[in-house]
Structures are given as structure tokens and as C-alpha cells.
Design a protein around this motif. Sequence first.
Motif, PDB file in Angstrom:
ATOM      1  N   LEU A  64      30.069  74.493  18.595  1.00  0.00           N
ATOM      2  CA  LEU A  64      30.510  75.216  19.783  1.00  0.00           C
ATOM      3  C   LEU A  64      31.755  76.041  19.487  1.00  0.00           C
ATOM      4  CD1 LEU A  64      29.973  72.383  22.412  1.00  0.00           C
ATOM      5  CD2 LEU A  64      28.595  74.454  22.166  1.00  0.00           C
ATOM      6  N   ALA A  65      32.696  75.450  18.762  1.00  0.00           N
ATOM      7  CA  ALA A  65      33.919  76.168  18.419  1.00  0.00           C
ATOM      8  C   ALA A  65      33.630  77.347  17.497  1.00  0.00           C
ATOM      9  CB  ALA A  65      34.926  75.221  17.773  1.00  0.00           C
ATOM     10  N   SER A  66      32.675  77.182  16.597  1.00  0.00           N
ATOM     11  CA  SER A  66      32.340  78.256  15.663  1.00  0.00           C
ATOM     12  C   SER A  66      31.754  79.469  16.379  1.00  0.00           C
ATOM     13  CB  SER A  66      31.349  77.749  14.610  1.00  0.00           C
ATOM     14  OG  SER A  66      31.916  76.711  13.839  1.00  0.00           O
ATOM     15  N   VAL A  67      30.994  79.235  17.446  1.00  0.00           N
ATOM     16  CA  VAL A  67      30.430  80.349  18.208  1.00  0.00           C
ATOM     17  C   VAL A  67      31.544  81.174  18.836  1.00  0.00           C
ATOM     18  CG1 VAL A  67      29.059  80.951  20.233  1.00  0.00           C
ATOM     19  CG2 VAL A  67      28.245  79.194  18.671  1.00  0.00           C
ATOM     20  N   LEU A  68      32.505  80.492  19.443  1.00  0.00           N
ATOM     21  CA  LEU A  68      33.573  81.201  20.142  1.00  0.00           C
ATOM     22  C   LEU A  68      34.496  81.952  19.196  1.00  0.00           C
ATOM     23  CD1 LEU A  68      34.434  78.412  22.742  1.00  0.00           C
ATOM     24  CD2 LEU A  68      33.070  80.472  23.122  1.00  0.00           C
ATOM     25  N   SER A  69      34.598  81.486  17.962  1.00  0.00           N
ATOM     26  CA  SER A  69      35.511  82.116  16.997  1.00  0.00           C
ATOM     27  C   SER A  69      34.763  82.908  15.925  1.00  0.00           C
ATOM     28  CB  SER A  69      36.379  81.046  16.333  1.00  0.00           C
ATOM     29  OG  SER A  69      35.564  80.119  15.611  1.00  0.00           O
ATOM     30  N   ALA A  70      33.507  83.281  16.187  1.00  0.00           N
ATOM     31  CA  ALA A  70      32.681  83.957  15.179  1.00  0.00           C
ATOM     32  C   ALA A  70      33.286  85.310  14.803  1.00  0.00           C
ATOM     33  CB  ALA A  70      31.265  84.148  15.708  1.00  0.00           C
ATOM     34  N   SER A  71      33.133  85.665  13.542  1.00  0.00           N
ATOM     35  CA  SER A  71      33.598  86.955  13.038  1.00  0.00           C
ATOM     36  C   SER A  71      32.426  87.922  12.937  1.00  0.00           C
ATOM     37  CB  SER A  71      34.258  86.770  11.675  1.00  0.00           C
ATOM     38  OG  SER A  71      33.297  86.337  10.714  1.00  0.00           O
ATOM     39  N   GLU A  72      32.694  89.135  12.471  1.00  0.00           N
ATOM     40  CA  GLU A  72      31.641  90.138  12.337  1.00  0.00           C
ATOM     41  C   GLU A  72      30.551  89.689  11.368  1.00  0.00           C
ATOM     42  OE1 GLU A  72      31.060  92.869  13.833  1.00  0.00           O
ATOM     43  OE2 GLU A  72      32.888  93.176  15.005  1.00  0.00           O
ATOM     44  N   ASP A  73      30.952  88.953  10.330  1.00  0.00           N
ATOM     45  CA  ASP A  73      29.983  88.497   9.335  1.00  0.00           C
ATOM     46  C   ASP A  73      29.134  87.336   9.834  1.00  0.00           C
ATOM     47  OD1 ASP A  73      30.958  90.384   7.578  1.00  0.00           O
ATOM     48  OD2 ASP A  73      32.409  89.008   6.685  1.00  0.00           O
ATOM     49  N   ASP A  74      29.533  86.722  10.950  1.00  0.00           N
ATOM     50  CA  ASP A  74      28.826  85.535  11.445  1.00  0.00           C
ATOM     51  C   ASP A  74      27.728  85.872  12.442  1.00  0.00           C
ATOM     52  OD1 ASP A  74      30.540  83.950   9.932  1.00  0.00           O
ATOM     53  OD2 ASP A  74      32.009  83.788  11.556  1.00  0.00           O
ATOM     54  N   VAL A  75      27.701  87.095  12.956  1.00  0.00           N
ATOM     55  CA  VAL A  75      26.675  87.487  13.925  1.00  0.00           C
ATOM     56  C   VAL A  75      25.666  88.397  13.222  1.00  0.00           C
ATOM     57  CG1 VAL A  75      28.190  87.289  15.911  1.00  0.00           C
ATOM     58  CG2 VAL A  75      28.066  89.449  14.686  1.00  0.00           C
ATOM     59  N   PRO A  76      24.407  88.387  13.640  1.00  0.00           N
ATOM     60  CA  PRO A  76      23.380  89.178  12.949  1.00  0.00           C
ATOM     61  C   PRO A  76      23.515  90.661  13.230  1.00  0.00           C
ATOM     62  CG  PRO A  76      22.454  88.141  14.899  1.00  0.00           C
ATOM     63  CD  PRO A  76      23.851  87.607  14.763  1.00  0.00           C
ATOM     64  N   GLN A  77      22.914  91.451  12.367  1.00  0.00           N
ATOM     65  CA  GLN A  77      22.903  92.899  12.542  1.00  0.00           C
ATOM     66  C   GLN A  77      21.997  93.270  13.706  1.00  0.00           C
ATOM     67  OE1 GLN A  77      20.990  95.104   9.407  1.00  0.00           O
ATOM     68  NE2 GLN A  77      22.302  96.893   9.686  1.00  0.00           N
ATOM     69  N   ASP A  78      22.402  94.292  14.452  1.00  0.00           N
ATOM     70  CA  ASP A  78      21.588  94.774  15.555  1.00  0.00           C
ATOM     71  C   ASP A  78      20.229  95.230  15.034  1.00  0.00           C
ATOM     72  OD1 ASP A  78      21.225  97.775  17.260  1.00  0.00           O
ATOM     73  OD2 ASP A  78      20.955  95.832  18.220  1.00  0.00           O
ATOM     74  N   LEU A  79      19.177  94.925  15.793  1.00  0.00           N
ATOM     75  CA  LEU A  79      17.811  95.236  15.362  1.00  0.00           C
ATOM     76  C   LEU A  79      17.639  96.710  15.042  1.00  0.00           C
ATOM     77  CD1 LEU A  79      14.786  94.697  14.984  1.00  0.00           C
ATOM     78  CD2 LEU A  79      14.527  94.832  17.465  1.00  0.00           C
ATOM     79  N   PHE A  80      18.071  97.588  15.946  1.00  0.00           N
ATOM     80  CA  PHE A  80      17.838  99.004  15.733  1.00  0.00           C
ATOM     81  C   PHE A  80      18.885  99.642  14.839  1.00  0.00           C
ATOM     82  CE2 PHE A  80      14.736  98.390  19.006  1.00  0.00           C
ATOM     83  CZ  PHE A  80      13.763  99.320  18.690  1.00  0.00           C
ATOM     84  N   GLU A  81      19.939  98.922  14.493  1.00  0.00           N
ATOM     85  CA  GLU A  81      20.792  99.374  13.394  1.00  0.00           C
ATOM     86  C   GLU A  81      20.038  99.214  12.073  1.00  0.00           C
ATOM     87  OE1 GLU A  81      24.473  97.335  13.469  1.00  0.00           O
ATOM     88  OE2 GLU A  81      25.235  98.383  15.245  1.00  0.00           O
ATOM     89  N   ALA A  82      19.262  98.139  11.971  1.00  0.00           N
ATOM     90  CA  ALA A  82      18.425  97.956  10.777  1.00  0.00           C
ATOM     91  C   ALA A  82      17.350  99.040  10.701  1.00  0.00           C
ATOM     92  CB  ALA A  82      17.787  96.567  10.802  1.00  0.00           C
ATOM     93  N   VAL A  83      16.766  99.393  11.848  1.00  0.00           N
ATOM     94  CA  VAL A  83      15.777 100.471  11.879  1.00  0.00           C
ATOM     95  C   VAL A  83      16.425 101.796  11.488  1.00  0.00           C
ATOM     96  CG1 VAL A  83      14.231 101.778  13.382  1.00  0.00           C
ATOM     97  CG2 VAL A  83      14.379  99.299  13.609  1.00  0.00           C
ATOM     98  N   GLN A  84      17.639 102.004  11.954  1.00  0.00           N
ATOM     99  CA  GLN A  84      18.371 103.223  11.617  1.00  0.00           C
ATOM    100  C   GLN A  84      18.593 103.335  10.119  1.00  0.00           C
ATOM    101  OE1 GLN A  84      21.883 103.939  14.089  1.00  0.00           O
ATOM    102  NE2 GLN A  84      23.039 104.438  12.251  1.00  0.00           N
ATOM    103  N   GLU A  85      18.961 102.226   9.484  1.00  0.00           N
ATOM    104  CA  GLU A  85      19.138 102.230   8.033  1.00  0.00           C
ATOM    105  C   GLU A  85      17.813 102.464   7.324  1.00  0.00           C
ATOM    106  OE1 GLU A  85      21.004  98.614   6.946  1.00  0.00           O
ATOM    107  OE2 GLU A  85      22.909  99.077   7.938  1.00  0.00           O
ATOM    108  N   LEU A  86      16.735 101.918   7.877  1.00  0.00           N
ATOM    109  CA  LEU A  86      15.412 102.109   7.275  1.00  0.00           C
ATOM    110  C   LEU A  86      15.007 103.576   7.286  1.00  0.00           C
ATOM    111  CD1 LEU A  86      12.796 100.854   6.144  1.00  0.00           C
ATOM    112  CD2 LEU A  86      12.009 100.611   8.501  1.00  0.00           C
TER     113      LEU A  86
END
Length: 634
Positions: A343-365
Motif C-alpha cells: 500500500l505504501a509503495s503505491v502511494l510513493s510510486a515513481s515514474e519508473d514504477d507505473v506502466p507506460q501509457d497504452l497509446f504512448e506505446a502505439v505512438q512509438e510503434l
Amino acid sequence: MKNQSLNNAFPIVAAALGNKFGVKVKVGGSDAYTDGNTINLPAYNLEDPSYKDVAWGYLAHEAAHVRFTEFADFRKAATSPIRRSIVNILEDIRIEKLMQNTYPGTKRTTEKVVEYLVQTGGFQIIGQNEQIHPADILSQFLLFRLRNDVLGQTALASYADTAESLLEDTFPVGAVTRLVALLSEVPEFQVTRDCVRLADRILRMIEEEQEIEQEKARQQQQSNQSQQQESDDSSSQSQSGQSNNDQDDDLTNPSSGNSSQDNQSQGDDSQPDQDTDDSQSAQDQDASGQDDQDQSQGAGSQNDADTDHQDQDSQSGQSHVDSTGSGADDSQGQDSEHTLQALASVLSASEDDVPQDLFEAVQELLGSQSRNSYDADIYMPVAMDPNRNSSVGNDLMNKVLSDSGKIRASLQGLVQSSRCDRSVNKRSGNRIDGRKLSRLIQGDARVFERRSHKQAPNTAIHLLVDCSGSMNGIYSTDSNRRLIQLAIESAMALALALEGISGVNPAVTRFPFGDSDDVVPLLKHGQKVRPNASAFSAVTDGCTPLHAALWYAASSLIATREERKVIMVLTDGQPDDECAAKAVIKRCESSGIGLVGVGICFDTSHLFDQSICINNVSELRSELFRISRDLLAA
């Protein structure tokens, strides 16, 4: 592009979809992106249906953002990585749902993107990575579960089940139950603010669950301390009781022995004068009594041994119970600690801890294709809204009305003559022309009358006016009139004349827009000149991006219903990219679009098969009329 026809060309279809969705679409370069107003797709010259599916899905998704996202609220919500991730997932679901309601076909369009990513391994298979972050688990669950349940993207069903199972293993039951209840509101969301509010409620719920788990941990710790104290007290009391029992046994046995000895001594003193038989009998009795005493002491020793064994068993049992309870407490403590940490890790998550946006991946593709797949001559510009000035437009309209009326009368007469039924005499038929019977004397049998009907004009004409900086030059020293003024006036007069002829659909576009490759439509196909007169302003800027203007004109003509389609280019200079311009011209010709070049003191014959050069600008109106007449009569 393998198919030189423009009908199914990638930029043409992209522009058509943009017009349908009500958004601005630009095609060109090597990157896919959107700035909140315009969507850019990289040019593409290969016939890859998978790539097109991804591109159309990306276009539909970003068009939904442009239409339905309140970007101010969306940007303000990015106060932390986890909050931004949750809001982004919820907002994607909301806008795609609204897009499906407005354009049902986009449901299948976005489904194809998801299916492509599933087939190519574009989605992270959660659960395979043992070190997956709890914030990633939460985000993946929201992404897969909502897309499967709300948007009906069934290709993600197995991903959603796996994500839910992992969520249940990571977070407490209360948190999972409350989260699922909160997500039931998502299908009814209408504005971006709804997504922000729900994201905040989810984060507050996690904070509350964290407090609950902390309280459980404190209570567990207090319970463990209490049990340990009770165990210590019980052990102390047991040792004290055993010591007391041992002392009592030691005191009891010696006392019995002394009493027997005292009795024996007293018996000897009371009967000193007994005979030998009595003495012998007494000795036998003493011997028998001694045996009984020994047996009694032996039994007492055995009982003491049994008592000691029972005490040892009791202590051993107590130790076993304490050990078992301690193991269970340790296990519960570890689970509670793991839950608190998640629970604590969720609240203190960094940019590297959350997944990439779906359509950001499509944009890179979309932007990851090899360089040789980019089509250099493709650049579909954005149609920018013109700056309108009613007074300038009205003055211009009053100035060209006279010329426009003359042009219309001449063209109307031409059209009417082309529509007249003409009689033709043939050697056979059903109707005899009495005026031609004299031919029979001469042996000419062509006395039968037949009427032929010429088709009326059915033409869409798109006039491109070069408004580059060079068009700001003065062509008449007497009046200080500029080239751009004459060009705009001529274009308005011609459009006004053509719109009054049935079967003719004119349009006027000036290029460029500022110092860019974009264009400014002054009059679109199907519109009338008078309501749009305020858009006709003599503004010049930039260079001559003819290739981009031709792409826009071609895409506009493809969308019209008229059988004949013509682009008329009015320019006074060399295009910025001659090779790109020639490539677009070639594609237009392959698609049946006619092109006419009108060069103002500039020869355009190297670009257009049909072209004229006007060395005296006073001839511009009359030459434009002549060209239009020839086009209508063709």
C-alpha cells in the motif's frame, strides 16, 4: 507508395477520417504526436494493413482526446506519477466510450490496435516478473479490466483475469472489494473532472486501507507482547510450584522415619523384663514393620517420580503451545508487513514504477518504422481557419460583382449550348426528317433524324492561389496594386461565376499559412461565396510549398461527387520542393484529376502538361475565364 492512385492513399484516408471526426490531421515526417489541437501521423509508403490499422486506431483515440478531453483539468491532475497514471487510464476509457457512442465504427478501429498489440507481445504479461511493483499491478488491473468490461475489448480478457488474481494476492481483501465498487461508476463519466475525482477517491481508499493495516499491526504487536508476558508468568509460577512440592516431600519422609524409631525405643523401655520368646517375637515384629516401612518409602519415591514426570510433561506441553502460537503470529505479522509495504509503495510510486501509457506505446510503434518506409513527397497539411474581415470582404465582393456577372453569362451560354439537343441525319432510323428528303434524288439516304444529348457539366474545380511573399510585389505603378490583390479578386470573381452554373462545384484555397506548409481554405467545396467573402483577404507570407497545397486540394476533390475533378494552380514562382511537387502531380494524374498551371510571369510547363504563362497581369481575369470555359466544354 505502391498504389499510385490517391483514392486509398494513406494521407487521403487520414484526412478524410480527420474531417469525419471533426479534428485537424497532418501527415508527414517520422513522428506520431498530438498537441491537443492537431494530430500528426508519419508518412508511410508501404502497403501494410497492420500498420494502417494501428494508425487509424491511434487517430481515432487522439481524435477522441481532442474532442472530449478538458486538457486543463487533465494537466492539473499530474501531481504525482500514480495519480497521473490512474487519471490517464480512466480518461482513455471515458473518451473512447464517448467516441463509440458518436462514431460506432471506432469501436472496431481501437479493438484492432489492442488485438495487434496482443499478437505482437506489445502488452506486458504481468505475473512473470516477480519484482513487479504494486503500483504497476494496480495500473495494469485498471487498464485491462476496464478495457475488457467497459469497452468490450475481449482480447484482453485473460490479461484482466491475471491482473485481478495478482491484485488479490498483493492487496487486502477490503481494498480490492472497495476498488471494484468504485470502478462501477466509470461507464457513466461525462467530463475529465469525473476521472480526476475517482482517481483521488481510489488514492484515499488506499490511504484508509493503509491506516487499517497499521492499526491491525499495532493490535497484533500488543497481543504478541501480552501473550509473551503471560507465558513468562506461567513459566515462573510452574517453577515455583515444583520447588515447593520438592520441599514438602523432603520434610514428609524424614518425619515418618523418626516416628518409627521413637516408637521402637519407647517399646523397649516399657518391657525390659520379658522372656526370650517375647523378645524374639518382638524382633520378628520389628523386622516385619521395617519391611512395611521400606515398601511404604519405595511407593512414596515412585509417586514423587511420577509427579516430577508430570511436571516435565506439563512444561513441555506449555512450551509446544507457545511455540505454535508464536509461529502463527510471525506468519500474520509477515503478511501484514507485506500488505503495508504494498500500500505504501503505491502511494510513493515513481515514474519508473507505473506502466507506460497504452497509446504512448502505439505512438512509438508508428514512429519506429525504418527510414526507407517514409514517403518524402507525402505531406498532408492542416487546413487553418482564415482570419475574417467583413468590411474587407464586402468591399471585395462589390468590386468583382461586375466582372463575375460577365463571366457567368458567357459560361452559362456555353453550358446551355452544350446541353442543347442536336439532330443528326442517319441512313436508318424511326423518324424521317422532311427537310432532307431532297437528298434521296442525289442517292443520299441520310434522311432519318436522330437527336443526341450532350452531358451537362459535372465538374469540381479547386483553385490554389499562391500567397507567398513574392506575390506582394506591385504590378501597376499607377495604382500601386499588388499581385496578391489581383489574384484574390480574380479567384473570387471566377468562383462567384462558377457557383451559379448547375453541375459546377468550385473551391478556393490560398497557401501557405504563415511560415509553414499549412493552407487556408477561403471557400470549400459546397459552400457559397457571399457568406465566406470575409475570408478573402490579400495576405502574403512564407515560401511556396506547392506539394503540400496539392495534397490538400487532391484530398478535397476526392471527397466530392462530381465525375470530373480539376486543380488550377495560380503561382508566380518555383515550388520549394520541385521533386515532391512532381510526385504529387503524377499521383493526381493517375487518379484522374486534371491539373492546370497558371504562371504569372513564370513558366509552369515543366510542372503541368496543361499550362499558360501570363506576362501581363491585366490578362489574368480573361485567361482564367478562357481556361474555365475550355474545362467545362471538354
